[in-house]
Design an enzyme around this catalytic site. Structure first.
Site, PDB file in Angstrom:
ATOM      1  N   TYR A 187       0.874  -1.181   0.000  1.00 22.06           N
ATOM      2  CA  TYR A 187       0.000   0.000   0.000  1.00 22.06           C
ATOM      3  C   TYR A 187       0.907   1.226   0.000  1.00 22.06           C
ATOM      4  O   TYR A 187       1.547   1.553   1.011  1.00 22.06           O
ATOM      5  CB  TYR A 187      -0.868  -0.059   1.254  1.00 22.06           C
ATOM      6  CG  TYR A 187      -1.864   1.059   1.453  1.00 22.06           C
ATOM      7  CD1 TYR A 187      -3.126   1.000   0.893  1.00 22.06           C
ATOM      8  CD2 TYR A 187      -1.566   2.148   2.282  1.00 22.06           C
ATOM      9  CE1 TYR A 187      -4.076   2.004   1.120  1.00 22.06           C
ATOM     10  CE2 TYR A 187      -2.497   3.144   2.507  1.00 22.06           C
ATOM     11  CZ  TYR A 187      -3.752   3.071   1.938  1.00 22.06           C
ATOM     12  OH  TYR A 187      -4.678   4.066   2.177  1.00 22.06           O
ATOM     13  N   ASP A 242     -11.389   1.805   7.335  1.00 26.26           N
ATOM     14  CA  ASP A 242     -12.463   1.291   8.173  1.00 26.26           C
ATOM     15  C   ASP A 242     -12.348  -0.220   8.354  1.00 26.26           C
ATOM     16  O   ASP A 242     -12.822  -0.765   9.354  1.00 26.26           O
ATOM     17  CB  ASP A 242     -13.824   1.631   7.564  1.00 26.26           C
ATOM     18  CG  ASP A 242     -14.154   3.117   7.665  1.00 26.26           C
ATOM     19  OD1 ASP A 242     -13.458   3.837   8.401  1.00 26.26           O
ATOM     20  OD2 ASP A 242     -15.111   3.552   6.994  1.00 26.26           O
ATOM     21  N   ALA A 259       4.182  13.724   3.553  1.00 26.95           N
ATOM     22  CA  ALA A 259       2.726  13.566   3.695  1.00 26.95           C
ATOM     23  C   ALA A 259       2.427  12.225   4.339  1.00 26.95           C
ATOM     24  O   ALA A 259       2.346  11.204   3.669  1.00 26.95           O
ATOM     25  CB  ALA A 259       2.028  13.672   2.342  1.00 26.95           C
ATOM     26  N   GLN A 318      -2.723  10.542  17.584  1.00 26.43           N
ATOM     27  CA  GLN A 318      -3.238  11.913  17.567  1.00 26.43           C
ATOM     28  C   GLN A 318      -4.313  12.081  16.484  1.00 26.43           C
ATOM     29  O   GLN A 318      -5.340  12.720  16.707  1.00 26.43           O
ATOM     30  CB  GLN A 318      -2.093  12.906  17.345  1.00 26.43           C
ATOM     31  CG  GLN A 318      -1.150  13.053  18.528  1.00 26.43           C
ATOM     32  CD  GLN A 318      -0.284  11.824  18.793  1.00 26.43           C
ATOM     33  OE1 GLN A 318       0.120  11.142  17.851  1.00 26.43           O
ATOM     34  NE2 GLN A 318      -0.010  11.543  20.057  1.00 26.43           N
ATOM     35  N   SER A 370       0.247  11.739   7.965  1.00 29.51           N
ATOM     36  CA  SER A 370      -1.131  11.913   8.421  1.00 29.51           C
ATOM     37  C   SER A 370      -1.926  12.797   7.462  1.00 29.51           C
ATOM     38  O   SER A 370      -3.125  12.616   7.273  1.00 29.51           O
ATOM     39  CB  SER A 370      -1.139  12.525   9.823  1.00 29.51           C
ATOM     40  OG  SER A 370      -0.503  11.670  10.752  1.00 29.51           O
ATOM     41  N   GLU A 419      -0.826   3.537  10.136  1.00 24.05           N
ATOM     42  CA  GLU A 419      -2.260   3.541   9.815  1.00 24.05           C
ATOM     43  C   GLU A 419      -3.038   4.578  10.625  1.00 24.05           C
ATOM     44  O   GLU A 419      -4.145   4.330  11.102  1.00 24.05           O
ATOM     45  CB  GLU A 419      -2.861   2.149   9.984  1.00 24.05           C
ATOM     46  CG  GLU A 419      -2.417   1.218   8.883  1.00 24.05           C
ATOM     47  CD  GLU A 419      -3.464   0.197   8.493  1.00 24.05           C
ATOM     48  OE1 GLU A 419      -4.653   0.551   8.438  1.00 24.05           O
ATOM     49  OE2 GLU A 419      -3.083  -0.943   8.242  1.00 24.05           O
TER      50      GLU A 419
END
Length: 388
Positions: free
Chosen positions: A123, A240, A130, A367, A132, A363
């Site tokens: 992935y 999700d 870049a 925070q 979060s 992932e």
């Protein structure tokens, strides 16, 4: 009706993963941690017994298992060795956006063969600037005829050095923000792909993490996942399904630390008695067990929701942040219980503490999870109706 029992099939899957962790992973975990050697032979065995690519639909040759099924197996694999488990389950992260958005052509060309031949995928979304802030990626994909030309750099890509293909998120319209992003499958043998050095990480050392550079890499338009501009939505939607699996990994690591702590506390004597009878130690162990049980239930809830067609973004973020922070706390306490031995590489808990830290980072950092949770609450999502 609320039912926390698992099916006979799920019990068999759990036992399969538990035996695999015991017989294949744990005996070799120390070697791979010390050397950083990629456990490819162990991954091949995991593939052979059916512990990889569990979500591929039945119509494409897969077992079509749900997220909760994956969690039940994953906890045992992460208990065995989280570096190996991350490598074994990295395919699931690469597959998640593909299963959400790919057409039949992509499924038959790239996904179906994964059920027949040992294949690794990666992935490739995070970039040097870049992490979060996914909307801040700079990798571009320019349409030229029937191809897209990809240029840019990715960083911290798991399995990059061994991947057969990448899921790549790139900007097809640099002026459209997150609505200008598109996902592609990129064959790893395509000219112009430069694989960086294996990073020497604090924990999960045998997991292969590298940078990947794309220089004028030509990708057929048929390799697009979804439509132009849908990449961000698809990539985020994948979380999700994958965040509950990462969270349960933290539970597996914490459970291993708990078991080591119990065994050590029952055999280590101080002042004429096992240290386990001292309230200071026994309470630490009790709190470990409390938080592990709570973390597992949070993971199962978020998995049940997505498996049954409900949105679980809020619950997945709660599970991820709780379990990540919990694993760090539990493994730190395990080192404390072991005392000076816990600080030494010859004993297992220092590895667990090093391995645990990444759960607060990859992932979606702890925070970022708090940001997501806060946004849902500020938008009026009530915690008393999680399945609405």
């Amino acid at each position: 009706m609320i039912d926390f029992s698992i099916t006979d099939e799920q019990k068999a899957l759990r036992d399969l993963a538990k035996d695999f962790a015991k017989n294949e992973m744990i005996p070799k975990a120390e070697h791979h941690d010390h050397t950083g050697e990629y456990p490819k032979e162990i991954l091949k065995k995991a593939f052979d017994v059916g512990l990889m690519n569990m979500h591929i639909p039945v119509e494409y040759g897969g077992s079509g298992l749900g997220v909760l099924d994956e969690l039940i197996a994953s906890e045992e694999l992460f208990y065995g060795c989280s570096g190996m488990a991350t490598a074994i389950l990295a395919n699931n992260l690469a597959l998640a956006p593909v299963l959400l958005g790919a057409d039949d052509y992509v499924m038959k060309k790239f996904v179906q063969p994964m059920t027949e031949t040992f294949t690794l995928a990666a992935y490739a979304v995070t970039e040097p600037g870049a992490g979060s802030d996914v909307a801040g990626i700079r990798t571009t994909a320019k349409r030229v005829g029937d191809e897209y030309i990809i240029n840019g750099s990715k960083m911290w890509i798991t399995n990059a050095g061994h991947a057969d293909w990448f899921f790549v998120l790139a900007k097809t319209d640099p002026n459209a923000g997150h609505k200008g992003m598109t996902g592609f499958i990129v064959d790893a043998k395509t000219p112009g792909i430069i694989i960086g050095k294996k990073e020497k990480n604090m924990g999960q050392r045998c997991s292969d993490t590298r940078g990947v550079t794309f220089e004028d890499v030509k990708v057929p338009k048929e390799n697009m996942i979804g439509k132009e501009g849908e990449g961000f939505k698809i990539a985020m939607g994948a979380f999700d399904k994958t965040r509950p699996a990462v969270a349960i990994g933290a539970v597996g690591v914490a459970r291993s630390a708990l078991d080591h702590s119990i065994r050590y506390a029952n055999t280590r004597n101080a002042f004429g008695k096992p240290i386990s009878v001292n309230q200071g130690v026994s309470f630490m162990i009790a709190e470990m067990a409390r938080d592990i049980e709570a973390g597992r239930l949070l993971c199962w809830q978020s998995a049940w929701l997505i498996d049954n067609g409900f949105r679980n973004t809020y619950q997945a973020s709660i599970a991820k942040v709780f379990c990540a922070d919990m694993a760090m706390r539990v493994t730190t306490d395990a080192v404390q219980i072991f005392g000076g031995y816990g600080f030494n590489e010859e004993y297992p808990v220092e590895k667990l503490m090093r391995d645990a830290k990444i759960f607060q980072i990859y992932e979606g950092t702890s925070q970022i999870q708090r940001v997501i949770i806060s946004k849902f609450l500020n938008d009026g999502v009530g915690i008393e109706t999680p399945n609405a």
